[in-house]
Write a protein that holds these residues in place. Structure first.
Motif, mmCIF file in Angstrom:
data_model
loop_
_atom_site.group_PDB
_atom_site.id
_atom_site.type_symbol
_atom_site.label_atom_id
_atom_site.label_comp_id
_atom_site.label_asym_id
_atom_site.label_seq_id
_atom_site.Cartn_x
_atom_site.Cartn_y
_atom_site.Cartn_z
ATOM 1 N N ASP A 92 31.316 -14.760 -63.357
ATOM 2 C CA ASP A 92 29.877 -14.785 -63.012
ATOM 3 C C ASP A 92 29.600 -15.687 -61.826
ATOM 4 O O ASP A 92 28.523 -16.293 -61.726
ATOM 5 C CB ASP A 92 29.022 -15.232 -64.217
ATOM 6 N N GLY A 93 30.568 -15.783 -60.937
ATOM 7 C CA GLY A 93 30.387 -16.608 -59.744
ATOM 8 C C GLY A 93 30.138 -15.753 -58.517
ATOM 9 O O GLY A 93 30.095 -14.521 -58.589
ATOM 10 N N GLN A 94 29.953 -16.443 -57.393
ATOM 11 C CA GLN A 94 29.741 -15.755 -56.114
ATOM 12 C C GLN A 94 30.753 -16.276 -55.117
ATOM 13 O O GLN A 94 31.115 -17.459 -55.151
ATOM 14 C CB GLN A 94 28.352 -16.084 -55.557
ATOM 15 N N ILE A 95 31.196 -15.394 -54.233
ATOM 16 C CA ILE A 95 32.101 -15.823 -53.180
ATOM 17 C C ILE A 95 31.576 -15.275 -51.863
ATOM 18 O O ILE A 95 31.229 -14.104 -51.775
ATOM 19 C CB ILE A 95 33.559 -15.372 -53.486
ATOM 20 N N THR A 96 31.441 -16.144 -50.886
ATOM 21 C CA THR A 96 30.948 -15.707 -49.580
ATOM 22 C C THR A 96 31.891 -16.219 -48.501
ATOM 23 O O THR A 96 32.530 -17.259 -48.664
ATOM 24 C CB THR A 96 29.519 -16.229 -49.298
ATOM 25 N N ILE A 97 31.949 -15.482 -47.412
ATOM 26 C CA ILE A 97 32.868 -15.843 -46.338
ATOM 27 C C ILE A 97 32.136 -15.810 -45.000
ATOM 28 O O ILE A 97 31.304 -14.942 -44.755
ATOM 29 C CB ILE A 97 34.093 -14.893 -46.355
ATOM 30 N N GLN A 98 32.411 -16.804 -44.190
ATOM 31 C CA GLN A 98 31.855 -16.855 -42.834
ATOM 32 C C GLN A 98 33.006 -17.142 -41.894
ATOM 33 O O GLN A 98 33.914 -17.907 -42.241
ATOM 34 C CB GLN A 98 30.824 -17.971 -42.711
ATOM 35 N N SER A 99 32.979 -16.530 -40.717
ATOM 36 C CA SER A 99 34.084 -16.751 -39.807
ATOM 37 C C SER A 99 33.650 -16.541 -38.377
ATOM 38 O O SER A 99 32.732 -15.771 -38.105
ATOM 39 C CB SER A 99 35.223 -15.791 -40.149
ATOM 40 N N GLU A 100 34.329 -17.235 -37.498
ATOM 41 C CA GLU A 100 34.096 -17.053 -36.078
ATOM 42 C C GLU A 100 35.436 -17.026 -35.364
ATOM 43 O O GLU A 100 36.303 -17.861 -35.631
ATOM 44 C CB GLU A 100 33.249 -18.208 -35.545
ATOM 45 N N ILE A 101 35.605 -16.049 -34.487
ATOM 46 C CA ILE A 101 36.864 -15.935 -33.748
ATOM 47 C C ILE A 101 37.139 -17.244 -33.011
ATOM 48 O O ILE A 101 36.244 -17.816 -32.382
ATOM 49 C CB ILE A 101 36.799 -14.731 -32.766
ATOM 50 N N ASP A 102 38.359 -17.718 -33.133
ATOM 51 C CA ASP A 102 38.859 -18.941 -32.475
ATOM 52 C C ASP A 102 38.284 -20.246 -33.001
ATOM 53 O O ASP A 102 38.596 -21.305 -32.478
ATOM 54 C CB ASP A 102 38.666 -18.891 -30.940
ATOM 55 N N SER A 103 37.407 -20.184 -34.022
ATOM 56 C CA SER A 103 36.995 -21.488 -34.542
ATOM 57 C C SER A 103 37.140 -21.603 -36.061
ATOM 58 O O SER A 103 36.863 -22.633 -36.630
ATOM 59 C CB SER A 103 35.588 -21.853 -34.072
ATOM 60 N N GLY A 104 37.601 -20.530 -36.712
ATOM 61 C CA GLY A 104 37.962 -20.680 -38.120
ATOM 62 C C GLY A 104 37.103 -19.917 -39.107
ATOM 63 O O GLY A 104 36.156 -19.223 -38.749
ATOM 64 N N THR A 105 37.460 -20.110 -40.354
ATOM 65 C CA THR A 105 36.867 -19.353 -41.465
ATOM 66 C C THR A 105 36.498 -20.324 -42.580
ATOM 67 O O THR A 105 37.221 -21.271 -42.835
ATOM 68 C CB THR A 105 37.907 -18.333 -41.996
ATOM 69 N N SER A 106 35.367 -20.065 -43.228
ATOM 70 C CA SER A 106 35.076 -20.851 -44.428
ATOM 71 C C SER A 106 34.642 -19.918 -45.552
ATOM 72 O O SER A 106 33.885 -18.979 -45.351
ATOM 73 C CB SER A 106 34.040 -21.948 -44.133
ATOM 74 N N ILE A 107 35.193 -20.214 -46.712
ATOM 75 C CA ILE A 107 34.921 -19.421 -47.908
ATOM 76 C C ILE A 107 34.266 -20.325 -48.922
ATOM 77 O O ILE A 107 34.771 -21.419 -49.204
ATOM 78 C CB ILE A 107 36.235 -18.840 -48.476
ATOM 79 N N GLU A 108 33.117 -19.889 -49.423
ATOM 80 C CA GLU A 108 32.430 -20.708 -50.430
ATOM 81 C C GLU A 108 32.409 -19.956 -51.755
ATOM 82 O O GLU A 108 32.102 -18.769 -51.817
ATOM 83 C CB GLU A 108 31.000 -21.020 -50.005
ATOM 84 N N ILE A 109 32.780 -20.699 -52.788
ATOM 85 C CA ILE A 109 32.727 -20.161 -54.156
ATOM 86 C C ILE A 109 31.670 -20.944 -54.901
ATOM 87 O O ILE A 109 31.626 -22.184 -54.829
ATOM 88 C CB ILE A 109 34.093 -20.345 -54.847
ATOM 89 N N LYS A 110 30.817 -20.219 -55.592
ATOM 90 C CA LYS A 110 29.769 -20.876 -56.369
ATOM 91 C C LYS A 110 29.894 -20.403 -57.803
ATOM 92 O O LYS A 110 29.874 -19.203 -58.061
ATOM 93 C CB LYS A 110 28.406 -20.489 -55.788
ATOM 94 N N ILE A 111 30.078 -21.339 -58.745
ATOM 95 C CA ILE A 111 30.147 -20.923 -60.154
ATOM 96 C C ILE A 111 29.202 -21.769 -61.001
ATOM 97 O O ILE A 111 28.786 -22.832 -60.609
ATOM 98 C CB ILE A 111 31.572 -20.975 -60.751
#
Length: 189
Positions: free
Chosen positions: A170-189
């Protein structure tokens, strides 16, 4: 006729390929069961700060990744959540390994966890990033981005499995990314 060395080499290749097929079959089975909600989660109350710390230590203890820059940030030592330990560990592992294998050896990976109204886990890297059109499909089964290096021998199900495990909690996972500057993934439970 083949020499002993050739036979040994071919046997090694066959063994490696069979292991790969076995891993793909297991991932496919898990993915299907998660998708069809056929998997009953074995949830128990546990300190997920300790669980995350163990995951990071295990990865750094792996001789292949011992030289990687993985930082772990916490502002409280105990955050209790009801999780299926094996599946939750699998999801987090998949996400961290993704950050490792899709980037070069110098990538910096930060993992942090805190609790406000929900528990937030952030897995962030300063790597090569993911194209916008690929981000939309990142959690699809079998989808492999064009940035996938030759060294990556996964089943193509890792992100989908991580996504489905978090959803099963019952959690959420979201991803944000930008070419050449990285990726971040957030998990919310």
């Amino acid at each position: 006729t083949f020499s002993t060395d050739e036979i040994r080499e071919y046997a090694g290749i066959i063994e490696e390929k069979s292991r790969y097929i076995k891993d793909v079959m297991e991932d496919l089975n898990l993915s299907t069961r998660l998708k069809n909600k056929e998997l009953s989660l074995n949830k128990k109350e546990m300190n997920i700060v300790a669980l995350l710390r163990t995951i990071v230590i295990d990865i750094l203890n792996d001789s292949k990744y011992g030289n990687r820059q993985i930082q772990f940030y916490v502002n409280q030592e105990v955050i209790m959540e009801e999780v299926d330990e094996i599946l939750f560990r699998r999801a987090i592992n998949n996400l961290i390994y993704n950050a490792i294998v899709h980037n070069n050896d110098h990538v910096k990976i930060e993992i942090s966890i805190d609790k406000k109204d929900h528990t937030h886990i952030l897995i962030k890297d300063n790597g090569k990033g993911i194209k916008k059109q690929e981000l939309e499909r990142i959690f699809d089964r079998y989808y492999r981005g064009t940035n996938t290096g030759a060294a990556h021998k996964g089943s193509g199900l890792g992100m989908a499995i991580a996504h489905d495990i978090i959803k099963a909690h019952d959690g959420q996972i979201t991803i944000q990314s930008e070419i050449d500057s990285g990726t971040s993934i957030e998990i919310k439970i």
